[in-house]
Motif scaffolding. Structure first.
Motif, short mmCIF file in Angstrom:
data_model
loop_
_atom_site.label_atom_id
_atom_site.label_comp_id
_atom_site.label_asym_id
_atom_site.label_seq_id
_atom_site.Cartn_x
_atom_site.Cartn_y
_atom_site.Cartn_z
N GLU A 20 1.36 7.23 -12.22
CA GLU A 20 2.36 7.08 -13.28
C GLU A 20 1.96 5.99 -14.24
OE1 GLU A 20 7.22 6.50 -13.70
OE2 GLU A 20 6.23 6.44 -11.73
N ALA A 21 1.33 4.92 -13.68
CA ALA A 21 0.91 3.82 -14.55
C ALA A 21 -0.21 4.26 -15.49
CB ALA A 21 0.45 2.63 -13.70
N ARG A 22 -1.05 5.23 -15.04
CA ARG A 22 -2.13 5.72 -15.90
C ARG A 22 -1.67 6.83 -16.83
NH1 ARG A 22 -5.14 5.37 -10.94
NH2 ARG A 22 -4.91 7.64 -10.73
N GLY A 23 -0.41 7.23 -16.72
CA GLY A 23 0.13 8.28 -17.59
C GLY A 23 -0.17 9.68 -17.13
N GLU A 24 -0.52 9.87 -15.83
CA GLU A 24 -0.83 11.20 -15.30
C GLU A 24 0.41 11.83 -14.71
OE1 GLU A 24 -3.92 10.76 -12.50
OE2 GLU A 24 -5.43 10.07 -13.95
N ASP A 25 0.37 13.20 -14.58
CA ASP A 25 1.49 13.93 -13.99
C ASP A 25 1.49 13.68 -12.49
OD1 ASP A 25 3.53 15.55 -13.38
OD2 ASP A 25 2.56 17.44 -13.99
N ALA A 26 2.63 13.37 -11.96
CA ALA A 26 2.71 13.08 -10.53
C ALA A 26 2.66 14.33 -9.69
CB ALA A 26 4.02 12.31 -10.23
N ASP A 27 2.86 15.47 -10.30
CA ASP A 27 2.83 16.74 -9.54
C ASP A 27 1.40 17.04 -9.09
OD1 ASP A 27 3.31 19.10 -8.41
OD2 ASP A 27 3.70 20.20 -10.28
N HIS A 28 1.23 17.25 -7.82
CA HIS A 28 -0.11 17.49 -7.28
C HIS A 28 -0.73 18.76 -7.86
CE1 HIS A 28 -3.39 17.50 -4.40
NE2 HIS A 28 -3.09 18.75 -4.10
N HIS A 29 0.06 19.86 -7.91
CA HIS A 29 -0.47 21.12 -8.41
C HIS A 29 -0.78 21.03 -9.90
CE1 HIS A 29 0.44 23.05 -4.61
NE2 HIS A 29 1.64 22.49 -4.66
N GLY A 30 0.08 20.36 -10.64
CA GLY A 30 -0.18 20.18 -12.06
C GLY A 30 -1.42 19.36 -12.29
N HIS A 31 -1.66 18.36 -11.42
CA HIS A 31 -2.85 17.53 -11.55
C HIS A 31 -4.12 18.38 -11.44
CE1 HIS A 31 -5.60 14.20 -10.94
NE2 HIS A 31 -5.98 14.74 -9.78
N TRP A 32 -4.16 19.26 -10.44
CA TRP A 32 -5.36 20.09 -10.28
C TRP A 32 -5.46 21.16 -11.37
CZ3 TRP A 32 -9.36 18.83 -7.55
CH2 TRP A 32 -9.20 17.95 -6.48
N THR A 33 -4.32 21.64 -11.88
CA THR A 33 -4.36 22.65 -12.93
C THR A 33 -4.96 22.10 -14.21
OG1 THR A 33 -2.41 23.68 -11.97
CG2 THR A 33 -2.96 24.29 -14.22
N THR A 34 -4.61 20.83 -14.51
CA THR A 34 -5.15 20.23 -15.74
C THR A 34 -6.65 20.00 -15.65
OG1 THR A 34 -4.59 18.05 -14.88
CG2 THR A 34 -2.96 19.13 -16.29
N ARG A 35 -7.17 19.86 -14.40
CA ARG A 35 -8.60 19.62 -14.24
C ARG A 35 -9.40 20.91 -14.06
NH1 ARG A 35 -10.21 14.41 -13.06
NH2 ARG A 35 -8.53 12.89 -12.88
N MET A 36 -8.73 22.12 -13.93
CA MET A 36 -9.45 23.37 -13.73
C MET A 36 -10.18 23.75 -15.01
SD MET A 36 -8.02 27.01 -12.29
CE MET A 36 -7.53 26.21 -10.77
N SER A 37 -11.48 24.07 -14.87
CA SER A 37 -12.30 24.34 -16.04
C SER A 37 -12.05 25.76 -16.55
CB SER A 37 -13.78 24.17 -15.69
OG SER A 37 -14.16 25.12 -14.71
N PRO A 38 -12.32 26.02 -17.82
CA PRO A 38 -12.16 27.39 -18.36
C PRO A 38 -13.08 28.40 -17.67
CG PRO A 38 -12.29 25.77 -20.13
CD PRO A 38 -12.63 25.03 -18.87
N THR A 39 -14.24 27.97 -17.21
CA THR A 39 -15.16 28.90 -16.53
C THR A 39 -14.55 29.44 -15.25
OG1 THR A 39 -17.02 27.65 -17.43
CG2 THR A 39 -17.47 29.15 -15.58
N VAL A 40 -13.88 28.55 -14.49
CA VAL A 40 -13.24 29.00 -13.24
C VAL A 40 -12.12 29.97 -13.55
CG1 VAL A 40 -11.96 28.24 -11.22
CG2 VAL A 40 -13.88 26.88 -12.05
N LEU A 41 -11.31 29.65 -14.56
CA LEU A 41 -10.22 30.55 -14.93
C LEU A 41 -10.76 31.92 -15.37
CD1 LEU A 41 -7.94 28.11 -16.96
CD2 LEU A 41 -7.55 28.99 -14.66
N LEU A 42 -11.86 31.92 -16.12
CA LEU A 42 -12.46 33.17 -16.56
C LEU A 42 -12.98 33.99 -15.37
CD1 LEU A 42 -13.27 34.96 -18.94
CD2 LEU A 42 -15.41 33.69 -19.07
#
Length: 292
Positions: A40-62
Protein backbone atom coordinates in the motif's frame (compact mmCIF):
# COMPACT_ATOMS: atom_id res chain seq x y z
CA UNK A 1 6.97 0.34 52.05
CA UNK A 2 4.23 0.96 49.49
CA UNK A 3 1.43 -1.51 49.45
CA UNK A 4 1.45 -3.70 46.26
CA UNK A 5 -1.61 -3.41 44.07
CA UNK A 6 -4.27 -6.01 44.61
CA UNK A 7 -4.93 -8.44 41.81
CA UNK A 8 -8.22 -8.14 39.99
CA UNK A 9 -11.11 -9.92 41.60
CA UNK A 10 -12.16 -11.71 38.34
CA UNK A 11 -11.03 -15.18 37.30
CA UNK A 12 -7.35 -15.61 36.56
CA UNK A 13 -6.32 -16.11 32.90
CA UNK A 14 -3.64 -18.63 32.10
CA UNK A 15 -1.36 -18.74 29.02
CA UNK A 16 -3.72 -20.87 26.96
CA UNK A 17 -6.58 -18.44 27.44
CA UNK A 18 -4.32 -15.59 26.30
CA UNK A 19 -3.44 -17.51 23.11
CA UNK A 20 -7.10 -18.13 22.32
CA UNK A 21 -7.95 -14.51 22.94
CA UNK A 22 -5.19 -13.40 20.58
CA UNK A 23 -6.39 -15.72 17.82
CA UNK A 24 -9.93 -14.44 18.13
CA UNK A 25 -9.03 -10.77 18.28
CA UNK A 26 -6.28 -10.80 15.60
CA UNK A 27 -7.67 -12.71 12.61
CA UNK A 28 -5.11 -11.31 10.16
CA UNK A 29 -1.62 -12.81 10.19
CA UNK A 30 0.92 -10.15 11.24
CA UNK A 31 3.30 -11.05 8.41
CA UNK A 32 0.55 -10.76 5.80
CA UNK A 33 -0.59 -7.46 7.30
CA UNK A 34 2.96 -6.12 7.17
CA UNK A 35 3.38 -7.15 3.51
CA UNK A 36 0.04 -5.52 2.63
CA UNK A 37 1.13 -2.32 4.34
CA UNK A 38 4.35 -2.23 2.31
CA UNK A 39 2.46 -2.71 -0.98
CA UNK A 40 0.00 0.00 0.00
CA UNK A 41 2.90 2.32 0.75
CA UNK A 42 4.30 1.69 -2.75
CA UNK A 43 0.89 2.38 -4.30
CA UNK A 44 0.26 -1.22 -5.44
CA UNK A 45 -3.07 -3.09 -5.40
CA UNK A 46 -3.37 -5.19 -2.29
CA UNK A 47 -5.40 -7.83 -4.12
CA UNK A 48 -3.18 -10.82 -4.80
CA UNK A 49 -4.97 -11.82 -8.03
CA UNK A 50 -4.95 -8.26 -9.31
CA UNK A 51 -1.24 -8.03 -8.56
CA UNK A 52 -0.46 -11.01 -10.78
CA UNK A 53 -2.89 -9.86 -13.49
CA UNK A 54 -1.12 -6.53 -13.83
CA UNK A 55 2.21 -8.34 -14.27
CA UNK A 56 0.90 -10.88 -16.91
CA UNK A 57 2.58 -10.20 -20.25
CA UNK A 58 0.62 -9.78 -23.51
CA UNK A 59 2.43 -12.82 -24.96
CA UNK A 60 1.02 -15.09 -22.24
CA UNK A 61 -2.47 -13.70 -22.75
CA UNK A 62 -2.16 -14.26 -26.51
CA UNK A 63 -1.01 -17.86 -25.98
CA UNK A 64 -3.91 -18.63 -23.66
CA UNK A 65 -6.37 -17.17 -26.17
CA UNK A 66 -4.83 -19.23 -29.01
CA UNK A 67 -5.12 -22.46 -27.01
CA UNK A 68 -8.73 -21.73 -26.18
CA UNK A 69 -9.49 -21.01 -29.85
CA UNK A 70 -7.89 -24.31 -30.94
CA UNK A 71 -9.93 -26.27 -28.39
CA UNK A 72 -13.16 -24.61 -29.50
CA UNK A 73 -12.45 -25.33 -33.18
CA UNK A 74 -11.59 -28.98 -32.41
CA UNK A 75 -14.82 -29.42 -30.45
CA UNK A 76 -16.88 -27.92 -33.29
CA UNK A 77 -15.22 -30.15 -35.90
CA UNK A 78 -15.73 -33.26 -33.78
CA UNK A 79 -19.40 -32.40 -33.32
CA UNK A 80 -19.84 -31.87 -37.07
CA UNK A 81 -17.99 -35.07 -38.07
CA UNK A 82 -19.89 -37.38 -35.68
CA UNK A 83 -23.02 -37.72 -37.87
CA UNK A 84 -20.87 -38.24 -40.97
CA UNK A 85 -18.86 -41.04 -39.32
CA UNK A 86 -22.05 -42.74 -38.14
CA UNK A 87 -23.51 -42.50 -41.64
CA UNK A 88 -20.39 -44.03 -43.20
CA UNK A 89 -20.52 -46.84 -40.64
CA UNK A 90 -24.15 -47.63 -41.51
CA UNK A 91 -23.32 -47.57 -45.22
CA UNK A 92 -20.44 -50.01 -44.68
CA UNK A 93 -22.65 -52.37 -42.69
CA UNK A 94 -25.30 -52.21 -45.43
CA UNK A 95 -22.72 -53.02 -48.11
CA UNK A 96 -21.43 -56.01 -46.14
CA UNK A 97 -24.96 -57.32 -45.68
CA UNK A 98 -25.69 -56.89 -49.40
CA UNK A 99 -22.56 -58.82 -50.34
CA UNK A 100 -23.44 -61.59 -47.90
CA UNK A 101 -26.93 -61.91 -49.37
CA UNK A 102 -25.48 -62.00 -52.89
CA UNK A 103 -22.99 -64.69 -51.89
CA UNK A 104 -25.79 -66.74 -50.36
CA UNK A 105 -27.81 -66.55 -53.59
CA UNK A 106 -24.76 -67.47 -55.67
CA UNK A 107 -24.03 -70.47 -53.44
CA UNK A 108 -27.60 -71.71 -53.81
CA UNK A 109 -27.32 -71.45 -57.59
CA UNK A 110 -23.97 -73.25 -57.55
CA UNK A 111 -25.48 -76.06 -55.45
CA UNK A 112 -28.37 -76.45 -57.88
CA UNK A 113 -26.09 -76.55 -60.93
CA UNK A 114 -23.77 -79.00 -59.19
CA UNK A 115 -26.67 -81.30 -58.31
CA UNK A 116 -27.86 -81.26 -61.93
CA UNK A 117 -24.34 -82.03 -63.11
CA UNK A 118 -23.97 -84.91 -60.66
CA UNK A 119 -27.30 -86.35 -61.76
CA UNK A 120 -26.33 -86.10 -65.43
CA UNK A 121 -22.96 -87.76 -64.81
CA UNK A 122 -24.52 -90.57 -62.80
CA UNK A 123 -27.12 -91.16 -65.52
CA UNK A 124 -24.45 -91.23 -68.21
CA UNK A 125 -22.33 -93.77 -66.33
CA UNK A 126 -25.28 -95.90 -65.29
CA UNK A 127 -26.18 -96.51 -61.64
CA UNK A 128 -25.70 -100.28 -61.88
CA UNK A 129 -22.31 -100.30 -63.60
CA UNK A 130 -18.92 -100.44 -61.92
CA UNK A 131 -18.14 -96.98 -63.21
CA UNK A 132 -21.36 -95.64 -61.77
CA UNK A 133 -20.68 -97.16 -58.34
CA UNK A 134 -17.13 -95.83 -58.32
CA UNK A 135 -18.35 -92.40 -59.34
CA UNK A 136 -20.96 -92.39 -56.55
CA UNK A 137 -18.39 -93.42 -53.95
CA UNK A 138 -15.94 -90.80 -55.21
CA UNK A 139 -18.62 -88.11 -55.08
CA UNK A 140 -19.28 -88.92 -51.40
CA UNK A 141 -15.62 -89.03 -50.37
CA UNK A 142 -14.82 -85.73 -52.08
CA UNK A 143 -17.87 -83.96 -50.64
CA UNK A 144 -19.37 -83.25 -54.04
CA UNK A 145 -22.85 -84.46 -53.03
CA UNK A 146 -24.90 -84.24 -49.84
CA UNK A 147 -25.16 -87.44 -47.81
CA UNK A 148 -27.53 -88.83 -45.20
CA UNK A 149 -27.35 -91.76 -42.81
CA UNK A 150 -26.51 -92.82 -39.27
CA UNK A 151 -23.37 -91.66 -37.58
CA UNK A 152 -21.62 -90.09 -34.62
CA UNK A 153 -22.02 -86.53 -33.29
CA UNK A 154 -19.31 -84.78 -31.27
CA UNK A 155 -19.93 -81.42 -29.58
CA UNK A 156 -17.12 -79.19 -28.31
CA UNK A 157 -17.70 -75.90 -26.49
CA UNK A 158 -15.79 -73.42 -24.36
CA UNK A 159 -15.60 -74.03 -20.64
CA UNK A 160 -17.95 -72.26 -18.26
CA UNK A 161 -16.67 -68.75 -17.54
CA UNK A 162 -14.62 -68.58 -20.74
CA UNK A 163 -15.82 -64.99 -21.28
CA UNK A 164 -13.80 -63.94 -18.21
CA UNK A 165 -10.38 -65.57 -18.71
CA UNK A 166 -8.11 -65.70 -15.71
CA UNK A 167 -4.79 -66.47 -17.35
CA UNK A 168 -2.81 -67.96 -20.19
CA UNK A 169 -3.14 -71.34 -21.80
CA UNK A 170 -0.67 -73.87 -20.36
CA UNK A 171 -1.27 -76.12 -23.39
CA UNK A 172 0.58 -73.63 -25.56
CA UNK A 173 3.11 -71.09 -24.17
CA UNK A 174 1.87 -67.61 -24.88
CA UNK A 175 -1.68 -68.83 -25.56
CA UNK A 176 -4.60 -66.61 -24.66
CA UNK A 177 -7.04 -68.76 -22.71
CA UNK A 178 -7.08 -72.37 -21.58
CA UNK A 179 -10.89 -72.45 -21.33
CA UNK A 180 -11.60 -71.89 -25.03
CA UNK A 181 -11.73 -74.41 -27.85
CA UNK A 182 -8.83 -73.89 -30.26
CA UNK A 183 -8.32 -74.85 -33.88
CA UNK A 184 -5.94 -77.64 -32.85
CA UNK A 185 -8.72 -79.17 -30.74
CA UNK A 186 -11.05 -79.33 -33.75
CA UNK A 187 -8.23 -80.77 -35.84
CA UNK A 188 -7.76 -83.58 -33.32
CA UNK A 189 -11.50 -84.29 -33.29
CA UNK A 190 -11.76 -84.39 -37.10
CA UNK A 191 -8.70 -86.63 -37.48
CA UNK A 192 -10.11 -88.96 -34.84
CA UNK A 193 -13.43 -89.24 -36.69
CA UNK A 194 -11.72 -89.97 -40.01
CA UNK A 195 -9.53 -92.61 -38.34
CA UNK A 196 -12.60 -94.17 -36.72
CA UNK A 197 -14.19 -94.91 -40.09
CA UNK A 198 -16.17 -91.78 -40.95
CA UNK A 199 -17.30 -91.56 -44.56
CA UNK A 200 -18.20 -87.84 -44.40
CA UNK A 201 -17.60 -85.14 -41.77
CA UNK A 202 -19.03 -81.65 -41.23
CA UNK A 203 -18.49 -78.94 -38.61
CA UNK A 204 -21.46 -76.67 -37.87
CA UNK A 205 -22.93 -77.63 -41.24
CA UNK A 206 -19.64 -76.99 -43.10
CA UNK A 207 -18.68 -80.11 -45.09
CA UNK A 208 -15.03 -81.09 -44.91
CA UNK A 209 -12.92 -82.43 -47.75
CA UNK A 210 -9.34 -83.58 -48.15
CA UNK A 211 -8.38 -79.94 -48.85
CA UNK A 212 -10.25 -78.34 -45.93
CA UNK A 213 -8.30 -76.13 -43.54
CA UNK A 214 -9.08 -75.48 -39.86
CA UNK A 215 -7.25 -72.39 -38.65
CA UNK A 216 -7.49 -69.50 -36.21
CA UNK A 217 -7.82 -65.83 -37.16
CA UNK A 218 -7.82 -63.59 -34.13
CA UNK A 219 -10.36 -65.05 -31.71
CA UNK A 220 -12.35 -66.93 -34.37
CA UNK A 221 -11.86 -70.43 -35.77
CA UNK A 222 -12.07 -70.63 -39.56
CA UNK A 223 -13.10 -73.71 -41.51
CA UNK A 224 -12.34 -73.19 -45.18
CA UNK A 225 -12.04 -69.44 -44.46
CA UNK A 226 -15.49 -69.28 -42.86
CA UNK A 227 -15.71 -68.22 -39.22
CA UNK A 228 -17.51 -70.54 -36.82
CA UNK A 229 -18.78 -69.88 -33.31
CA UNK A 230 -19.20 -72.29 -30.39
CA UNK A 231 -20.60 -74.75 -29.71
CA UNK A 232 -18.80 -76.69 -32.44
CA UNK A 233 -20.91 -79.63 -33.61
CA UNK A 234 -19.04 -82.30 -35.59
CA UNK A 235 -21.18 -84.82 -37.46
CA UNK A 236 -19.73 -87.92 -39.08
CA UNK A 237 -21.59 -90.43 -41.30
CA UNK A 238 -20.70 -94.08 -40.63
CA UNK A 239 -21.38 -97.06 -38.39
CA UNK A 240 -22.37 -95.37 -35.10
CA UNK A 241 -21.37 -98.12 -32.64
CA UNK A 242 -18.08 -98.95 -34.33
CA UNK A 243 -17.13 -95.29 -34.68
CA UNK A 244 -18.01 -94.48 -31.06
CA UNK A 245 -15.84 -97.31 -29.70
CA UNK A 246 -12.87 -96.55 -31.95
CA UNK A 247 -13.08 -92.80 -31.33
CA UNK A 248 -13.17 -93.22 -27.53
CA UNK A 249 -10.07 -95.44 -27.58
CA UNK A 250 -8.13 -93.36 -30.10
CA UNK A 251 -5.36 -90.93 -29.24
CA UNK A 252 -7.48 -88.01 -30.42
CA UNK A 253 -10.44 -89.11 -28.29
CA UNK A 254 -8.26 -89.36 -25.19
CA UNK A 255 -6.87 -85.91 -25.98
CA UNK A 256 -10.38 -84.43 -25.97
CA UNK A 257 -11.33 -86.27 -22.77
CA UNK A 258 -8.20 -84.75 -21.21
CA UNK A 259 -9.33 -81.26 -22.19
CA UNK A 260 -12.65 -81.90 -20.47
CA UNK A 261 -11.14 -83.19 -17.23
CA UNK A 262 -8.24 -80.75 -16.95
CA UNK A 263 -9.49 -77.49 -18.48
CA UNK A 264 -13.27 -77.75 -18.29
CA UNK A 265 -13.80 -77.86 -22.07
CA UNK A 266 -17.33 -79.18 -22.65
CA UNK A 267 -17.08 -82.37 -24.71
CA UNK A 268 -19.95 -84.76 -25.49
CA UNK A 269 -20.46 -87.61 -27.96
CA UNK A 270 -23.58 -89.41 -29.06
CA UNK A 271 -24.75 -91.80 -31.75
CA UNK A 272 -27.42 -90.63 -34.20
CA UNK A 273 -29.79 -92.70 -36.31
CA UNK A 274 -30.06 -90.03 -38.99
CA UNK A 275 -27.68 -87.27 -40.01
CA UNK A 276 -27.85 -85.02 -43.07
CA UNK A 277 -24.63 -83.44 -44.30
CA UNK A 278 -24.59 -80.88 -47.14
CA UNK A 279 -22.22 -80.89 -50.06
CA UNK A 280 -18.96 -79.00 -49.76
CA UNK A 281 -19.19 -75.36 -50.70
CA UNK A 282 -15.86 -75.38 -52.49
CA UNK A 283 -14.51 -78.13 -54.74
CA UNK A 284 -11.22 -77.80 -56.54
CA UNK A 285 -10.07 -80.29 -59.16
CA UNK A 286 -6.31 -79.96 -59.46
CA UNK A 287 -5.32 -82.95 -61.56
CA UNK A 288 -6.87 -85.98 -63.29
CA UNK A 289 -4.80 -88.94 -64.42
CA UNK A 290 -6.14 -92.13 -66.10
CA UNK A 291 -5.88 -95.23 -63.97
CA UNK A 292 -3.31 -97.62 -65.56
Amino acid sequence: MPTPPRPPSGPRRDASMSLLTGLLSQTLDPGYAEAAARREARGEDADHHGHWTTRMSPTVLLGVAAIGLVLVIAAINTHRQAPQVEQERKQLISRVQDVERKNSVDEDQISEVRADLQAAQAAALGPGTEEGKAFAALSVSTGAVPVTGPGLEVVLSDAAGADNPAGGDPRQPGGSDLSRVQDVDLQHAVNGLWASGAEAVAINGQRLTALSAIRTAGSAILVDFRPLSPPYTLQAIGDPKSMAAKFANSTEGKYLFGLKSQYGIRFDTGTKDHLALPAASQLTVTDAVPVP
